[in-house]
Design a protein around this motif. Structure first.
Motif, PDB file in Angstrom:
ATOM      1  N   PRO A  61       0.814  -1.226   0.000  1.00 18.04           N
ATOM      2  CA  PRO A  61       0.000   0.000   0.000  1.00 18.04           C
ATOM      3  C   PRO A  61       0.846   1.273   0.000  1.00 18.04           C
ATOM      4  O   PRO A  61       0.497   2.254  -0.674  1.00 18.04           O
ATOM      5  CB  PRO A  61      -0.815  -0.125   1.294  1.00 18.04           C
ATOM      6  N   VAL A  62       1.945   1.277   0.762  1.00 20.09           N
ATOM      7  CA  VAL A  62       2.818   2.445   0.785  1.00 20.09           C
ATOM      8  C   VAL A  62       3.450   2.653  -0.594  1.00 20.09           C
ATOM      9  O   VAL A  62       3.545   3.787  -1.093  1.00 20.09           O
ATOM     10  CB  VAL A  62       3.906   2.292   1.863  1.00 20.09           C
ATOM     11  N   ALA A  63       3.883   1.557  -1.218  1.00 15.84           N
ATOM     12  CA  ALA A  63       4.500   1.655  -2.543  1.00 15.84           C
ATOM     13  C   ALA A  63       3.500   2.171  -3.577  1.00 15.84           C
ATOM     14  O   ALA A  63       3.858   2.987  -4.443  1.00 15.84           O
ATOM     15  CB  ALA A  63       5.049   0.295  -2.967  1.00 15.84           C
ATOM     16  N   LYS A  64       2.260   1.722  -3.490  1.00 13.04           N
ATOM     17  CA  LYS A  64       1.238   2.200  -4.428  1.00 13.04           C
ATOM     18  C   LYS A  64       0.958   3.689  -4.219  1.00 13.04           C
ATOM     19  O   LYS A  64       0.790   4.442  -5.183  1.00 13.04           O
ATOM     20  CB  LYS A  64      -0.045   1.383  -4.256  1.00 13.04           C
ATOM     21  N   GLY A  65       0.928   4.115  -2.951  1.00 13.16           N
ATOM     22  CA  GLY A  65       0.738   5.535  -2.682  1.00 13.16           C
ATOM     23  C   GLY A  65       1.904   6.370  -3.183  1.00 13.16           C
ATOM     24  O   GLY A  65       1.714   7.447  -3.756  1.00 13.16           O
ATOM     25  N   TYR A  66       3.122   5.860  -2.970  1.00 13.27           N
ATOM     26  CA  TYR A  66       4.321   6.551  -3.447  1.00 13.27           C
ATOM     27  C   TYR A  66       4.285   6.702  -4.961  1.00 13.27           C
ATOM     28  O   TYR A  66       4.579   7.779  -5.504  1.00 13.27           O
ATOM     29  CB  TYR A  66       5.546   5.754  -3.011  1.00 13.27           C
ATOM     30  N   ARG A  67       3.907   5.646  -5.652  1.00 12.42           N
ATOM     31  CA  ARG A  67       3.874   5.691  -7.116  1.00 12.42           C
ATOM     32  C   ARG A  67       2.769   6.634  -7.615  1.00 12.42           C
ATOM     33  O   ARG A  67       2.922   7.282  -8.660  1.00 12.42           O
ATOM     34  CB  ARG A  67       3.652   4.280  -7.668  1.00 12.42           C
ATOM     35  N   LYS A  68       1.699   6.728  -6.848  1.00 13.10           N
ATOM     36  CA  LYS A  68       0.572   7.570  -7.267  1.00 13.10           C
ATOM     37  C   LYS A  68       0.867   9.050  -7.109  1.00 13.10           C
ATOM     38  O   LYS A  68       0.468   9.870  -7.957  1.00 13.10           O
ATOM     39  CB  LYS A  68      -0.666   7.194  -6.454  1.00 13.10           C
ATOM     40  N   ILE A  69       1.576   9.436  -6.029  1.00 12.93           N
ATOM     41  CA  ILE A  69       1.748  10.864  -5.735  1.00 12.93           C
ATOM     42  C   ILE A  69       3.052  11.442  -6.294  1.00 12.93           C
ATOM     43  O   ILE A  69       3.218  12.661  -6.311  1.00 12.93           O
ATOM     44  CB  ILE A  69       1.694  11.132  -4.223  1.00 12.93           C
ATOM     45  N   THR A  70       3.970  10.583  -6.732  1.00  9.63           N
ATOM     46  CA  THR A  70       5.255  11.101  -7.223  1.00  9.63           C
ATOM     47  C   THR A  70       5.286  11.069  -8.751  1.00  9.63           C
ATOM     48  O   THR A  70       4.909  10.060  -9.366  1.00  9.63           O
ATOM     49  CB  THR A  70       6.437  10.269  -6.685  1.00  9.63           C
ATOM     50  N   PRO A  71       5.752  12.132  -9.380  1.00 12.87           N
ATOM     51  CA  PRO A  71       5.863  12.137 -10.851  1.00 12.87           C
ATOM     52  C   PRO A  71       6.987  11.219 -11.313  1.00 12.87           C
ATOM     53  O   PRO A  71       7.881  10.861 -10.550  1.00 12.87           O
ATOM     54  CB  PRO A  71       6.173  13.601 -11.170  1.00 12.87           C
ATOM     55  N   ARG A  72       6.938  10.869 -12.574  1.00 10.19           N
ATOM     56  CA  ARG A  72       7.918   9.926 -13.119  1.00 10.19           C
ATOM     57  C   ARG A  72       9.339  10.467 -13.027  1.00 10.19           C
ATOM     58  O   ARG A  72      10.271   9.726 -12.741  1.00 10.19           O
ATOM     59  CB  ARG A  72       7.566   9.603 -14.574  1.00 10.19           C
ATOM     60  N   TRP A  73       9.516  11.757 -13.250  1.00  9.88           N
ATOM     61  CA  TRP A  73      10.871  12.325 -13.206  1.00  9.88           C
ATOM     62  C   TRP A  73      11.460  12.214 -11.798  1.00  9.88           C
ATOM     63  O   TRP A  73      12.663  12.019 -11.631  1.00  9.88           O
ATOM     64  CB  TRP A  73      10.873  13.768 -13.677  1.00  9.88           C
ATOM     65  N   PHE A  74      10.596  12.346 -10.788  1.00 11.93           N
ATOM     66  CA  PHE A  74      11.075  12.222  -9.412  1.00 11.93           C
ATOM     67  C   PHE A  74      11.514  10.790  -9.135  1.00 11.93           C
ATOM     68  O   PHE A  74      12.589  10.564  -8.557  1.00 11.93           O
ATOM     69  CB  PHE A  74       9.949  12.624  -8.449  1.00 11.93           C
ATOM     70  N   ARG A  75      10.711   9.816  -9.557  1.00 13.03           N
ATOM     71  CA  ARG A  75      11.068   8.407  -9.335  1.00 13.03           C
ATOM     72  C   ARG A  75      12.324   8.045 -10.109  1.00 13.03           C
ATOM     73  O   ARG A  75      13.145   7.253  -9.639  1.00 13.03           O
ATOM     74  CB  ARG A  75       9.907   7.487  -9.732  1.00 13.03           C
ATOM     75  N   ALA A  76      12.502   8.620 -11.289  1.00  8.29           N
ATOM     76  CA  ALA A  76      13.724   8.360 -12.064  1.00  8.29           C
ATOM     77  C   ALA A  76      14.942   8.863 -11.313  1.00  8.29           C
ATOM     78  O   ALA A  76      15.980   8.185 -11.250  1.00  8.29           O
ATOM     79  CB  ALA A  76      13.626   9.013 -13.439  1.00  8.29           C
ATOM     80  N   GLY A  77      14.843  10.047 -10.723  1.00  6.46           N
ATOM     81  CA  GLY A  77      15.956  10.583  -9.955  1.00  6.46           C
ATOM     82  C   GLY A  77      16.266   9.747  -8.724  1.00  6.46           C
ATOM     83  O   GLY A  77      17.438   9.491  -8.407  1.00  6.46           O
ATOM     84  N   VAL A  78      15.207   9.295  -8.021  1.00  7.53           N
ATOM     85  CA  VAL A  78      15.407   8.440  -6.845  1.00  7.53           C
ATOM     86  C   VAL A  78      16.075   7.131  -7.251  1.00  7.53           C
ATOM     87  O   VAL A  78      17.008   6.652  -6.594  1.00  7.53           O
ATOM     88  CB  VAL A  78      14.058   8.167  -6.141  1.00  7.53           C
ATOM     89  N   GLY A  79      15.605   6.541  -8.346  1.00 10.47           N
ATOM     90  CA  GLY A  79      16.204   5.295  -8.817  1.00 10.47           C
ATOM     91  C   GLY A  79      17.666   5.474  -9.190  1.00 10.47           C
ATOM     92  O   GLY A  79      18.506   4.631  -8.860  1.00 10.47           O
TER      93      GLY A  79
END
Length: 261
Positions: A61-79
């Motif tokens: 559930p936390v991962a789904k919320g994280y994916r829902k509220i964060t834009p793709r560019w932000f997740r790319a930077g985190v990765g």
């Protein structure tokens, strides 16, 4: 945390330990195989069930919320950031596996992404021709000819083997977060973000796992095959894959997942 860091081996002692391991391992010509032997299946299934329950109740559930509220560019930077943090381990293991050329290229990639890439948030090395690699001490032991031993499911960490499970400790102490002087709250906050981000990246694979007749066996066999891909740098000999799966098992499991880049 300071007590834990104080027990980290000094660089000289660590080099001596590595030298002893190299001498004792010799120059293996055939990597140690990763097997799906599962003599502790009852225990492993119990741990798998525990992990799956903890994942469904808390992490997913936390991962789904994280994916829902964060834009793709932000997740790319985190990765990119967390991938860059694993690179000291990759560099050391490249040299331990007798691949100094790749080790130097990976060192260049790490320096470029850490500096020009703003601490690793941007992957500027890949467009510059320095492709990403992923090496760990478990792969190094396999290159030295150490077999995997029985399959093992670890609490919270998931699929592993008798060879690979303790190898995680070696790679852990090569991570920059162990040595950077930051508050422990910040360190474990980063580690928590890494876990959530990694789980969010795996969400698209949930449907495939849930559709399997036996999700535990599917995950075990897929992990074993992927591990062989990693050990052979994406090019395992055909006989290795034939040993991992019979025709009947391959038909039941379907296509294997692509190796992690």
């Amino acid at each position: 945390m300071s007590l834990l860091i104080g027990r980290v081996p000094t660089p000289v002692r660590a080099i001596a330990m590595i030298a002893v391991l190299l001498i004792s391992a010799g120059c293996a010509t055939t990597p140690g195989a990763t097997r799906a032997d599962d003599p502790w299946e009852g225990m492993n299934r119990g741990i798998y069930k525990f992990n799956d329950t903890a994942d469904r109740i808390a992490l997913k559930p936390v991962a789904k919320g994280y994916r829902k509220i964060t834009p793709r560019w932000f997740r790319a930077g985190v990765g990119n950031f967390f991938s860059n943090l694993t690179y000291p381990a990759t560099i050391v293991n490249q040299f331990l596996q007798g691949k100094p050329g790749l080790g130097m290229r990976d060192f260049g990639r790490f320096v470029m992404n850490t500096t020009v890439g703003v601490g690793g948030l941007l992957d500027v090395a890949t467009p510059a021709g320095l492709a990403a690699n992923d090496e760990d001490f478990g792969q190094t032991l396999a290159k030295w000819g150490v077999g995997s031993g029985p399959y093992l499911t670890l609490p919270f960490f998931g699929p592993s083997s008798v060879r690979d499970a303790p190898s995680r400790l070696f790679d852990y102490f090569l991570g920059p977060l162990v040595y950077i002087d930051i508050p422990w709250e910040a360190e474990w906050g980063l580690r928590g973000l890494d876990i959530v981000h990694s789980r969010a990246e795996l969400l698209p694979l949930d449907a495939t796992l849930q559709s399997a007749f036996d999700p535990y066996a599917f995950m075990r066999d897929a992990w074993v095959q992927q591990r062989e891909f990693q050990i052979y740098d994406g090019n395992p000999p055909p006989e290795v894959l034939e040993e991992d799966y019979s025709d009947e098992e391959a038909a039941e499991l379907g296509p294997a997942p692509a190796p992690t880049p």
